[in-house]
Design a protein around this motif. Structure first.
Motif, PDB file in Angstrom:
ATOM      1  N   PRO A  79     -23.258  16.455 -14.906  1.00  0.00           N
ATOM      2  CA  PRO A  79     -23.027  16.980 -16.168  1.00  0.00           C
ATOM      3  C   PRO A  79     -22.047  16.152 -16.888  1.00  0.00           C
ATOM      4  CG  PRO A  79     -22.744  18.517 -14.439  1.00  0.00           C
ATOM      5  CD  PRO A  79     -23.021  17.277 -13.897  1.00  0.00           C
ATOM      6  N   ILE A  80     -21.988  16.231 -18.283  1.00  0.00           N
ATOM      7  CA  ILE A  80     -20.956  15.343 -19.186  1.00  0.00           C
ATOM      8  C   ILE A  80     -20.149  16.472 -19.734  1.00  0.00           C
ATOM      9  CG2 ILE A  80     -21.079  14.087 -21.326  1.00  0.00           C
ATOM     10  CD1 ILE A  80     -23.903  13.139 -20.376  1.00  0.00           C
ATOM     11  N   ILE A  81     -18.821  15.903 -19.894  1.00  0.00           N
ATOM     12  CA  ILE A  81     -17.923  16.598 -20.622  1.00  0.00           C
ATOM     13  C   ILE A  81     -17.279  15.719 -21.436  1.00  0.00           C
ATOM     14  CG2 ILE A  81     -15.486  18.008 -20.285  1.00  0.00           C
ATOM     15  CD1 ILE A  81     -16.511  18.798 -17.363  1.00  0.00           C
ATOM     16  N   THR A  82     -17.221  16.266 -22.803  1.00  0.00           N
ATOM     17  CA  THR A  82     -16.797  15.287 -23.668  1.00  0.00           C
ATOM     18  C   THR A  82     -15.542  16.058 -24.371  1.00  0.00           C
ATOM     19  OG1 THR A  82     -18.022  16.144 -25.694  1.00  0.00           O
ATOM     20  CG2 THR A  82     -19.021  14.528 -24.464  1.00  0.00           C
ATOM     21  N   PHE A  83     -14.310  15.197 -24.558  1.00  0.00           N
ATOM     22  CA  PHE A  83     -13.203  15.733 -25.458  1.00  0.00           C
ATOM     23  C   PHE A  83     -13.022  15.116 -26.644  1.00  0.00           C
ATOM     24  CE2 PHE A  83     -11.883  16.299 -21.052  1.00  0.00           C
ATOM     25  CZ  PHE A  83     -11.673  17.695 -20.948  1.00  0.00           C
ATOM     26  N   ILE A  84     -12.963  15.865 -27.752  1.00  0.00           N
ATOM     27  CA  ILE A  84     -13.358  15.444 -29.351  1.00  0.00           C
ATOM     28  C   ILE A  84     -11.854  15.448 -29.767  1.00  0.00           C
ATOM     29  CG2 ILE A  84     -13.931  15.757 -31.308  1.00  0.00           C
ATOM     30  CD1 ILE A  84     -16.740  17.098 -29.927  1.00  0.00           C
ATOM     31  N   PRO A 132     -26.338  18.919 -18.528  1.00  0.00           N
ATOM     32  CA  PRO A 132     -25.757  19.601 -19.264  1.00  0.00           C
ATOM     33  C   PRO A 132     -24.733  18.751 -19.892  1.00  0.00           C
ATOM     34  CG  PRO A 132     -26.051  20.546 -17.043  1.00  0.00           C
ATOM     35  CD  PRO A 132     -26.239  19.331 -17.090  1.00  0.00           C
ATOM     36  N   ILE A 133     -24.482  19.122 -21.389  1.00  0.00           N
ATOM     37  CA  ILE A 133     -23.350  18.589 -22.071  1.00  0.00           C
ATOM     38  C   ILE A 133     -22.251  19.661 -22.668  1.00  0.00           C
ATOM     39  CG2 ILE A 133     -22.732  17.144 -23.924  1.00  0.00           C
ATOM     40  CD1 ILE A 133     -25.657  16.101 -23.932  1.00  0.00           C
ATOM     41  N   ILE A 134     -21.000  19.421 -22.250  1.00  0.00           N
ATOM     42  CA  ILE A 134     -20.200  20.327 -22.864  1.00  0.00           C
ATOM     43  C   ILE A 134     -19.054  19.614 -23.602  1.00  0.00           C
ATOM     44  CG2 ILE A 134     -18.270  21.933 -22.191  1.00  0.00           C
ATOM     45  CD1 ILE A 134     -20.036  22.604 -19.599  1.00  0.00           C
ATOM     46  N   CYS A 135     -18.914  20.323 -24.788  1.00  0.00           N
ATOM     47  CA  CYS A 135     -17.971  19.509 -25.739  1.00  0.00           C
ATOM     48  C   CYS A 135     -16.709  20.345 -26.030  1.00  0.00           C
ATOM     49  CB  CYS A 135     -18.763  19.234 -27.037  1.00  0.00           C
ATOM     50  SG  CYS A 135     -20.331  18.203 -26.605  1.00  0.00           S
ATOM     51  N   VAL A 136     -15.514  19.675 -25.972  1.00  0.00           N
ATOM     52  CA  VAL A 136     -14.371  20.314 -26.275  1.00  0.00           C
ATOM     53  C   VAL A 136     -13.518  19.583 -27.470  1.00  0.00           C
ATOM     54  CG1 VAL A 136     -12.405  21.569 -25.427  1.00  0.00           C
ATOM     55  CG2 VAL A 136     -14.225  21.144 -23.756  1.00  0.00           C
ATOM     56  N   VAL A 137     -13.336  20.248 -28.770  1.00  0.00           N
ATOM     57  CA  VAL A 137     -12.517  19.878 -29.686  1.00  0.00           C
ATOM     58  C   VAL A 137     -11.103  20.038 -29.374  1.00  0.00           C
ATOM     59  CG1 VAL A 137     -11.996  19.452 -31.926  1.00  0.00           C
ATOM     60  CG2 VAL A 137     -14.448  20.194 -31.378  1.00  0.00           C
ATOM     61  N   ILE A 138     -10.292  18.796 -28.876  1.00  0.00           N
ATOM     62  CA  ILE A 138      -8.944  19.424 -28.416  1.00  0.00           C
ATOM     63  C   ILE A 138      -7.736  19.076 -29.629  1.00  0.00           C
ATOM     64  CG2 ILE A 138      -9.177  18.990 -26.098  1.00  0.00           C
ATOM     65  CD1 ILE A 138      -8.372  16.109 -26.335  1.00  0.00           C
ATOM     66  N   GLY A 139      -8.311  18.256 -30.565  1.00  0.00           N
ATOM     67  CA  GLY A 139      -7.366  17.975 -31.723  1.00  0.00           C
ATOM     68  C   GLY A 139      -7.914  18.101 -33.093  1.00  0.00           C
ATOM     69  N   ALA A 177     -16.311  12.119 -35.031  1.00  0.00           N
ATOM     70  CA  ALA A 177     -16.064  13.090 -33.817  1.00  0.00           C
ATOM     71  C   ALA A 177     -17.524  13.747 -33.258  1.00  0.00           C
ATOM     72  CB  ALA A 177     -15.595  14.377 -34.524  1.00  0.00           C
ATOM     73  N   LEU A 178     -18.382  13.800 -34.293  1.00  0.00           N
ATOM     74  CA  LEU A 178     -19.663  14.361 -34.077  1.00  0.00           C
ATOM     75  C   LEU A 178     -20.560  13.398 -33.131  1.00  0.00           C
ATOM     76  CD1 LEU A 178     -21.596  16.748 -34.767  1.00  0.00           C
ATOM     77  CD2 LEU A 178     -22.600  15.232 -36.494  1.00  0.00           C
ATOM     78  N   ALA A 179     -20.395  12.312 -33.111  1.00  0.00           N
ATOM     79  CA  ALA A 179     -20.818  11.275 -32.277  1.00  0.00           C
ATOM     80  C   ALA A 179     -20.638  11.389 -30.709  1.00  0.00           C
ATOM     81  CB  ALA A 179     -20.534   9.637 -32.679  1.00  0.00           C
ATOM     82  N   LEU A 180     -19.686  12.252 -30.265  1.00  0.00           N
ATOM     83  CA  LEU A 180     -19.394  12.619 -29.185  1.00  0.00           C
ATOM     84  C   LEU A 180     -19.782  14.282 -29.069  1.00  0.00           C
ATOM     85  CD1 LEU A 180     -16.109  11.140 -27.949  1.00  0.00           C
ATOM     86  CD2 LEU A 180     -18.282  10.013 -27.654  1.00  0.00           C
ATOM     87  N   GLY A 181     -20.389  14.752 -30.026  1.00  0.00           N
ATOM     88  CA  GLY A 181     -20.219  16.286 -30.084  1.00  0.00           C
ATOM     89  C   GLY A 181     -21.627  17.146 -29.984  1.00  0.00           C
ATOM     90  N   VAL A 182     -22.724  16.382 -29.641  1.00  0.00           N
ATOM     91  CA  VAL A 182     -23.930  17.168 -29.461  1.00  0.00           C
ATOM     92  C   VAL A 182     -24.101  17.597 -28.161  1.00  0.00           C
ATOM     93  CG1 VAL A 182     -26.294  16.992 -29.917  1.00  0.00           C
ATOM     94  CG2 VAL A 182     -24.929  15.754 -31.231  1.00  0.00           C
ATOM     95  N   GLY A 183     -24.196  18.870 -27.946  1.00  0.00           N
ATOM     96  CA  GLY A 183     -24.243  19.324 -26.644  1.00  0.00           C
ATOM     97  C   GLY A 183     -24.664  20.782 -26.507  1.00  0.00           C
ATOM     98  N   ASP A 184     -24.666  21.246 -25.248  1.00  0.00           N
ATOM     99  CA  ASP A 184     -25.143  22.737 -24.728  1.00  0.00           C
ATOM    100  C   ASP A 184     -24.059  23.775 -25.136  1.00  0.00           C
ATOM    101  OD1 ASP A 184     -27.617  21.650 -23.642  1.00  0.00           O
ATOM    102  OD2 ASP A 184     -26.442  20.645 -22.466  1.00  0.00           O
TER     103      ASP A 184
END
Lengths: 321, 292
Positions: free
Chosen positions: A152-157, A190-197, A204-211
């Motif tokens: 699974p992939i977790i991204t922090f935006i 699975p991709i989970i994206c969390v905007v932290i700031g 931002a969106l370039a790391l932000g396409v997810g489930d």
């Protein structure tokens, strides 16, 4: 030196006064416990008043707070065995994006996030968290690897936006972002994206396409910075406060617009006040999301991902004339 | 020259009399944006709005673009009934939309549909920069997504002609999300073996260049078109450096490996139709194999 935001000044001042009284009580014979108690009650009320009704512009200030936790702060608490890997294999290594693998509760995962600095020196090294194309290509390389090994992939935006520079344009900033958007759509994990700031536009969106897309309560996500919008709309970047309101960029706004899945609550005053508590809240959200998504077969996962984005947008259908 | 210093110079400009001005009806003449020469507008139009002298490519509206690519009377429009609402209640947005609708006769900044190019059935989305600078809001994203989906379902190639300043600020993050929406549709289209041709025209910037414009199997541009992610002024302010004149032109992008080819407008239909022809057998085979 702690950074104090204008709107929270009364809270900070009262807290300082309380600390002063406590010191006096400790150091001298005068007992001020009564007074301190009273003031603490008042502080509690004041905090609720101020932090309970944050205006969009206040949240922008918190999202940009110098001490706001970054991707690496969360990584160190949420995951174990984190190993960072570098480079896009085409041009270079972009320090404004970190990527690597780790374990999240015994499950191997891939982590990718924007990384800004907390002081000038760090920020220069991290390019203030604004990536060049090689940053996005590094991110994509790790996403593809995650797919290969079924992680699974977790991204922090957390970026003001992709870097608007000459070299970035020459190396294809547009293509790098566009490619990530397209490729993330098809990743079979699975991709989970969390905007932290700050979630600044395409960068931002370039790391932000997810489930699942989550936002910390005081983070922002916007097509243009409030200052930029104010300059364009009213020819006056001083009107950023007004623009912040009009643009609907806060986590509660995005939840209402149906763009994000949920808002992750922040400790009173912002994530920087209590990193541990904040990390726990993120941990809980990610854990639940992964458990839900894990049940889906790949085809359903990808169809749901498409449907999720397909329904974003508001318009009218008039009768053809 | 010292001599010039003494020679009498006209210190006034000649302004034509009011009556004289009326002799030339509005819209009859047009100055070329490249060489500054003045042409009859009809002359320019006959040349697909390309300057006969210097080759400067002027703006072409969506329907004229379709007319110069598609076979006569073959075009059939899709989703022309979608119009923008004002999801954020953004001040004066509705008025601006109304004004552009009147000005252009279009409902939104993109026209989608299908038709034939030298006999080859093809779907198309054409942006029109006269409508809100071709910016992408919910309707533009939805129409393009639907067009891609239609092309996928019908097993026909898709062309996207871009002309856009980027995301539409008045729809906030909803417009930003159209980037991912269209890109996901394109991913599914490619996965099914669809042929996507991107034609970037002046200007293609911001959220449009950073999404569907760059995702074609072939990425083309018209000569001189401005193509880039960030605006020139913002870059100059950021790096504190003056940028070269050709910065972010189609030719610049070609040189930096971002485009497959720069194609003059007059040759566009021929090149596109050759490419469509070259994909006929391959496309059909994969189409039959996927439908089994």
């Amino acid at each position: 030196m702690k950074q104090v935001l204008a709107f929270e000044k009364p809270v900070i001042e009262l807290r300082e006064k309380i600390d002063e009284l406590k010191k006096i009580t400790q150091e001298s014979e005068i007992d001020l416990t009564e007074e301190i108690k009273k003031m603490e009650t008042r502080l509690g009320k004041l905090e609720k008043d101020i932090y309970g009704k944050l205006e969009p512009w206040d949240r922008v200030q918190i999202a940009r707070h110098a001490e706001r936790p970054t991707t690496l702060d969360y990584i160190s608490i949420l995951f174990t065995n984190f190993i960072e890997f570098h480079g896009d294999r085409y041009y270079g290594d972009d320090a404004s994006i970190v990527a690597g693998i780790a374990k999240f509760k015994d499950v191997p995962i891939t982590i990718i996030g924007h990384q800004r600095g907390k002081n000038t020196k760090e920020n220069i090294y991290r390019n203030f968290g604004s990536p060049h194309p090689e940053g996005y290509r590094k991110a994509l390389r790790h996403m593809k690897q995650a797919e290969k090994f079924n992680r699974p992939i977790i991204t922090f935006i957390d970026t003001k936006g992709a870097y608007p520079g000459k070299a970035a344009e020459e190396r294809g900033q547009s293509e790098a972002i566009a490619k990530n958007l397209m490729e993330m759509a098809g990743l079979t994990v699975p991709i989970i994206c969390v905007v932290i700031g700050e979630g600044g536009s395409g960068g931002a969106l370039a790391l932000g396409v997810g489930d699942r897309i989550y936002m910390l309560e005081n983070s922002t996500y916007s097509v243009i910075s409030p200052e930029g919008a104010a300059a364009l709309l009213w020819k006056d970047s001083q009107q950023a406060e007004r623009a912040a309101k009009s643009l609907k960029i806060t986590a509660p706004d995005l939840k209402e617009l149906g763009i994000i899945d949920d808002v992750i609550e922040e400790p009173m005053g912002g994530a920087h006040r209590d990193l541990e508590t904040q990390a726990k809240a993120i941990d809980k959200t990610i854990t639940e999301a992964l458990a839900e998504i894990k049940k889906l077969d790949v085809e359903t996962l990808l169809d749901l991902r498409f449907d999720k984005y397909k329904k974003i947008g508001q318009f009218e259908e008039i009768n053809p004339t | 020259m010292l001599k010039d210093f003494f020679s009498k110079k006209k210190k006034y400009a000649s302004i034509p009399r009011e009556e004289a001005k009326k002799d030339v009806p509005e819209g009859l003449m047009q100055k070329c944006g490249g060489c500054q020469k003045i042409f009859y507008q009809k002359e320019l139009q006959k040349n697909l709005n390309v300057c006969p002298e210097c080759g400067h490519h002027h703006q072409l509206n969506a329907y004229d673009r379709i007319a110069c690519l598609f076979d006569d009377n073959s075009f059939q429009e899709w989703d022309e009934n979608l119009i923008s609402s004002n999801p954020l209640n953004f001040p004066s947005y509705i008025e601006k939309l109304e004004k552009d609708r009147k000005k252009t006769g279009l409902n939104e900044a993109v026209v989608t549909g299908k038709g034939k190019i030298n006999g080859f059935p093809t779907a198309i989305a054409v942006m029109d920069s006269r409508f809100r600078m071709g910016s992408m809001g919910s309707v533009v994203g939805e129409k393009i997504t639907r067009a891609i989906e239609n092309a996928k379902d019908q097993g026909i190639p898709m062309i996207i002609c871009t002309a856009s300043g980027g995301a539409r600020m008045q729809e906030g993050v909803l417009s930003l999300m159209q980037m991912s929406k269209t890109s996901i549709a394109i991913q599914r289209f490619h996965k099914k073996g669809g042929l996507l041709i991107s034609i970037m025209t002046n200007p293609t910037t911001g959220g449009v260049s950073a999404s569907f414009a760059m995702l074609g199997d072939y990425n083309f541009a018209e000569p001189g078109a401005l193509i880039g992610f960030a605006g020139r002024r913002i870059i100059e302010q950021t790096i504190r450096e003056k940028l070269p004149n050709d910065f972010q032109t189609a030719e610049f992008q070609l040189k930096h490996g971002q485009l497959d080819k720069v194609i003059p407008r007059q040759e566009m239909k021929e090149v596109i139709s050759t490419i469509l022809d070259l994909h006929q057998s391959g496309g059909n085979e994969s189409e039959t194999s996927t439908s089994v």
